[in-house]
Design a protein around this motif. Structure first.
Motif, PDB file in Angstrom:
ATOM      1  N   LEU A 246       0.830  -1.216   0.000  1.00  0.00           N
ATOM      2  CA  LEU A 246       0.000   0.000   0.000  1.00  0.00           C
ATOM      3  C   LEU A 246       0.865   1.267   0.000  1.00  0.00           C
ATOM      4  O   LEU A 246       0.527   2.256  -0.651  1.00  0.00           O
ATOM      5  N   ALA A 247       1.982   1.231   0.713  1.00  0.00           N
ATOM      6  CA  ALA A 247       2.884   2.392   0.706  1.00  0.00           C
ATOM      7  C   ALA A 247       3.481   2.580  -0.690  1.00  0.00           C
ATOM      8  O   ALA A 247       3.631   3.703  -1.179  1.00  0.00           O
ATOM      9  N   SER A 248       3.803   1.471  -1.344  1.00  0.00           N
ATOM     10  CA  SER A 248       4.389   1.532  -2.678  1.00  0.00           C
ATOM     11  C   SER A 248       3.372   2.070  -3.689  1.00  0.00           C
ATOM     12  O   SER A 248       3.684   2.908  -4.540  1.00  0.00           O
ATOM     13  N   ARG A 249       2.135   1.593  -3.571  1.00  0.00           N
ATOM     14  CA  ARG A 249       1.060   2.079  -4.452  1.00  0.00           C
ATOM     15  C   ARG A 249       0.810   3.577  -4.228  1.00  0.00           C
ATOM     16  O   ARG A 249       0.610   4.345  -5.161  1.00  0.00           O
ATOM     17  N   THR A 250       0.797   3.974  -2.941  1.00  0.00           N
ATOM     18  CA  THR A 250       0.574   5.391  -2.621  1.00  0.00           C
ATOM     19  C   THR A 250       1.712   6.233  -3.206  1.00  0.00           C
ATOM     20  O   THR A 250       1.480   7.301  -3.781  1.00  0.00           O
ATOM     21  N   ASN A 251       2.945   5.743  -3.093  1.00  0.00           N
ATOM     22  CA  ASN A 251       4.074   6.465  -3.687  1.00  0.00           C
ATOM     23  C   ASN A 251       3.924   6.590  -5.202  1.00  0.00           C
ATOM     24  O   ASN A 251       4.280   7.610  -5.784  1.00  0.00           O
ATOM     25  N   THR A 252       3.399   5.542  -5.840  1.00  0.00           N
ATOM     26  CA  THR A 252       3.224   5.591  -7.297  1.00  0.00           C
ATOM     27  C   THR A 252       2.196   6.656  -7.665  1.00  0.00           C
ATOM     28  O   THR A 252       2.403   7.434  -8.603  1.00  0.00           O
ATOM     29  N   MET A 253       1.117   6.693  -6.902  1.00  0.00           N
ATOM     30  CA  MET A 253       0.101   7.741  -7.128  1.00  0.00           C
ATOM     31  C   MET A 253       0.734   9.128  -6.935  1.00  0.00           C
ATOM     32  O   MET A 253       0.603  10.007  -7.790  1.00  0.00           O
ATOM     33  N   PHE A 254       1.462   9.308  -5.815  1.00  0.00           N
ATOM     34  CA  PHE A 254       2.107  10.598  -5.548  1.00  0.00           C
ATOM     35  C   PHE A 254       3.069  10.969  -6.680  1.00  0.00           C
ATOM     36  O   PHE A 254       3.177  12.129  -7.056  1.00  0.00           O
ATOM     37  N   SER A 255       3.812   9.977  -7.199  1.00  0.00           N
ATOM     38  CA  SER A 255       4.878  10.293  -8.168  1.00  0.00           C
ATOM     39  C   SER A 255       4.326  11.024  -9.386  1.00  0.00           C
ATOM     40  O   SER A 255       4.998  11.886  -9.955  1.00  0.00           O
TER      41      SER A 255
END
Ligand code: HEM
Length: 235
Positions: A148-157
């Protein structure tokens, strides 16, 4: 012949060049994990997955976490140098259009780097240890949080790049004025809520939109548009 690059402005430019290189290493790996490796792991057999987790994942994670560290470092140095070169007072600089525009990008970048070092990497180390035969408690829970942290980072990126470019490549519009403090607060609140979702949610309506790669891309674009509209509305 005059090498203008050997000046403070030139140093700023060279730092920005290094920032692109580190940023590409980091975000390239992030997108590889989310768009290539994750879907591959979901359909491959258990032996291939174990072998890849032992030999391939640690290599990719090395570029990923050091890319994140040096992107953050070069970004923070750029902020300091930008202030120094601006010749403005701290108050003028902090409420000026450049910082107002790039601010969401900076906040997302800092949160993302923290996610890499304090959420994703510690859990991925355990996932690798388990693939190497060590007994690890609560492995699915740890892996889910890292996911979930990785997915959130992808969205943020995706939204981050809009605002990074807004500062550097000068998004049209003069965004400053009386509301700048409120703008900083609203952005910190929105990004904070999305980060809380990454850190505490498990399943449900707040995690569903970022579950699949295509959803993450959509959410990243939506986030960029929403933050831009708030910027225009507030400043
Ligand atoms: C980790 C925290 C980060 C901080 C503190 C940060 C900070 C900065 C700063 C201060 C600038 C200078 C902008 C200017 O000269 O006006 C910049 C530019 C830039 N950053 Fe970041 N950054 C971060 C992460 C990232 C990431 C993850 C990427 C993705 C690859 C990225 C991509 C860029 C790009 C492409 C520019 C150039 C924008 C332009 O000149 O148009 N940054 N960043």
């Amino acid at each position: 012949m005059e090498f203008a690059i050997l000046s403070k402005q030139g140093l700023y430019f060279l730092l920005k060049w290094s920032h692109f290189i580190f940023g590409i290493a980091w975000i390239g790996m992030l997108w590889y994990f989310n768009f290539v490796q994750g879907p591959f792991f979901a359909e491959t057999d258990a032996n291939t997955k174990t072998a890849a987790t032992q030999k391939l994942v640690p290599r990719a994670l090395w570029y990923f976490r050091w890319g994140a560290a040096f992107t953050l470092l070069s970004g923070l140095l750029l902020i300091g140098l930008n202030f120094h070169l601006s010749g403005a007072t701290a108050g003028e600089w902090a409420t000026g259009s450049w910082l107002a525009k790039i601010y969401p990008g900076i906040i997302m970048g800092i949160v993302m780097a923290a996610n890499v070092w304090f959420v994703i990497w510690p859990r991925q180390k355990k996932v690798i240890a388990a693939a190497n035969g060590e007994k690890v408690e609560n492995l699915p829970v740890l892996a889910r949080r890292a996911f979930l942290a990785s997915r959130t980072n992808t969205m943020f990126s995706i939204a981050l790049l809009f605002f990074m470019g807004a500062g550097g490549s000068k998004l049209p519009g003069a965004f400053n004025g009386a509301n700048v403090g409120a703008w900083y607060g609203v952005i910190a609140l929105i990004i904070g809520l999305l980060e809380i979702n990454a850190l505490v949610a498990t399943n449900g309506i707040t995690t569903k939109p970022i579950e699949k790669p295509v959803g993450v891309i959509h959410m990243g674009l939506v986030l960029a548009i929403v933050l831009y509209v708030i910027l225009v509305a507030m400043l």
